[in-house]
Design an enzyme around this catalytic site. Structure first.
Site: not given
Length: 258
Positions: A134-136
């Site tokens: 989920t980094e973006v």
């Protein structure tokens, strides 16, 4: 051994248990160091042939710890490089370990937690388990973990997973070939134990070690270079305005308007 990580050996199987359930087993420097130490211990333990990685509580690992994310905003570039190298060391320790590592995923395995599962050799998960990079969504990049993901799934799937930052259930992870088995929460402990015991009883330890080396060390000779590039990218992104904006909004539980 640090209480953040529990270490137990029985029947030639080492069980390494993440023990931070009150924080949903979120990763921070202390936990990363303790896990690295535990895997090195298992690697050097003559009584151990196979390793199981699991977690206490209702999440395998929810990713980065909130206090840890807050601290990252104040790190220098050099501190971020050093910090990223610590995560790289944990992942490569597991990936290159001369013993087979089985992940027993129950609950969320998100961002770095998903990466932690991904680097294991065999992955079991319950149907309720959620996976995702989920980094973006918070202005970050899945730098280190992407290097390992690309060795498990094809580029089309990797782009879908990494660019959308979506979460997905274990059955979808199985279709992506990110994991190996989906089994019920009532049976996962037994199934993982049976699988580990079968490796102990039916396969040569030396052959397991060399076969794993063949897979990890011969299929992509530029892998280490990719990891070094990922470390630099990870450190640079932490200095970006989008990262600072995303982390601040995430910590304050505010909706991010990109």
């Amino acid at each position: 051994m640090n209480e953040l990580v529990l270490y137990q050996v029985a029947d030639r199987i080492a069980t390494i248990t993440i023990n931070r359930p009150e924080k949903r087993n979120a990763l921070n420097p202390q936990l990363i160091a303790a896990l690295t130490e535990a895997f090195i211990q298992a690697s050097e333990d003559d009584l151990v042939k196979v390793i199981i990685l699991k977690a206490n509580g209702d999440a395998f690992s929810a990713g980065a710890d909130l206090e840890y994310l807050q601290q990252l905003q104040h790190n220098t570039f050099e501190e971020n490089v050093a910090d990223t190298n610590n995560l790289k060391k944990l992942f490569t320790t597991i990936y290159y370990l001369p013993k087979i590592v089985i992940a027993q995923v129950e609950g969320h395995a998100i961002a770095g937690g998903c990466g932690l599962a991904t680097v294991c050799d065999i992955i079991f998960a319950t149907p309720e388990s959620n996976f995702g990079y989920t980094e973006v969504k918070i202005g970050f990049v899945p730098a280190i973990v992407s290097c390992f993901l690309m060795r498990k799934v094809n580029e089309t799937i990797a782009k879908e997973i990494l660019l959308t930052g979506k979460t997905f259930k274990a059955e979808q992870a199985l279709q992506y070939k990110l994991i190996n088995f989906v089994t019920s929460s009532a049976e996962i402990h037994l199934k993982v134990q049976e699988f580990a015991l079968s490796l102990c009883k039916e396969s040569s330890g030396n052959s397991l070690m060399i076969t794993k080396q063949l897979i990890t060390q011969t299929t992509n000779p530029s892998f280490e270079k990719s990891l070094e590039t990922a470390v630099q990218i990870n450190a640079r992104v932490r200095e970006s305005d989008d990262f600072k904006k995303g982390i601040a909004a995430f910590l304050n539980k505010e909706k991010i308007n990109w």
